[in-house]
Scaffold this active site. Sequence first.
Site, short mmCIF file in Angstrom:
data_model
loop_
_atom_site.label_atom_id
_atom_site.label_comp_id
_atom_site.label_asym_id
_atom_site.label_seq_id
_atom_site.Cartn_x
_atom_site.Cartn_y
_atom_site.Cartn_z
N ASP A 91 70.92 31.42 26.54
CA ASP A 91 70.97 32.36 27.30
C ASP A 91 72.57 33.29 27.28
OD1 ASP A 91 68.53 32.70 27.77
OD2 ASP A 91 68.88 31.22 29.16
N GLU A 122 73.66 35.70 30.61
CA GLU A 122 73.39 36.06 31.45
C GLU A 122 74.59 37.31 32.64
OE1 GLU A 122 69.73 33.18 32.50
OE2 GLU A 122 71.20 32.89 32.85
N GLU A 125 66.47 28.28 24.35
CA GLU A 125 66.61 29.27 25.18
C GLU A 125 67.37 29.34 25.20
OE1 GLU A 125 64.58 31.88 28.56
OE2 GLU A 125 65.95 31.93 29.05
#
Length: 272
Positions: free
Chosen positions: A99, A101, A97
């Site tokens: 990310d 955020e 993953e």
Amino acid sequence: MIFFLVLSVMSEAFDDVRFDENYVVRYGNDHISKLDQGREVQLSLDLASGSGFNSKRGYGSGFFEMRIKLPARHSPGVVTTFYLSSHPDNKPGNHDELDFEFLGTEGPVFSLQTNIFANDNGNREQRLHLWFDPTKDFHKYGILWNHRQIVFFVDNIPIRVFKNNTRLGARYPSQEMSVEGSIWNGESWASSGKKIEWSQAPFQAHYQEFDIYGCPFGANCSSESQLYWWNTKEFYELTPEQQRIYKKVTQKYMFYDYCHDRGRNFKECQIR
Ligand SMILES: *[C@@H]1O[C@H](CO)[C@@H](O)[C@H](O)[C@H]1NC(C)=O
Ligand SMILES: *[C@@H]1O[C@H](CO)[C@@H](O)[C@H](O)[C@H]1NC(C)=O
């Protein structure tokens, strides 16, 4: 701010690609609105639900970028994301993953967290303060992923580089990943953990630019073809100009780096 010269060697996105061409709603169907004939989507979070979308296809490399405008101020506990992720049925521990955020805050300071999972549980958080108010306008957030490096960009400025150091024993994402966006309740999430002021709901994030420069997983996107420009030599490492800005930005705005905290658990922290 002069040093934020635009570095864009990357192709400018076509802005007329509609959401439905490359993406589908993943959850919260009634909390997603398509605007401008599908060239923009609005994701909402209220007490009933959040919402999220993902790409129709999975990719093995590419340059993934969107223009995003975050929910207006007073959004502690609200998390808005843009990320690549391997299949949801991956067991914890063998997940890939990448990310972005966005941690909701009271303002005027806005924090962006990035994280990387590489066939494991992630925990490679970095956090920095943004040098602008991301709730006022759309800004570009991009992830470059080729077999040499992963680079996170904010408005074409590199804010994070993760090199393929598998030869030296470090991990590197290699699984099929889809492109995703979401808004959710982060009240009980460690990185956020603040109470949401529900009187301010609904919280609304806006996304634009639904074209995808990606290599379908398993396809031969050879660096010999300009069609797959993100795999060409030019993108194997940052240019000297990008290096310089990357260093300045991280020195000035980064306030948390997992390598300073838990570096002994991560091979890549010992290499750099
Ligand atoms: C990482 O680099 C190694 C060579 O050092 C290569 O064999 C491998 O395919 C690369 N990983 C990815 C996911 O591109
Ligand atoms: C991938 O494509 C390139 C350029 O078309 C070609 O030279 C290469 O042999 C191909 N590789 C594989 C594994 O098919």
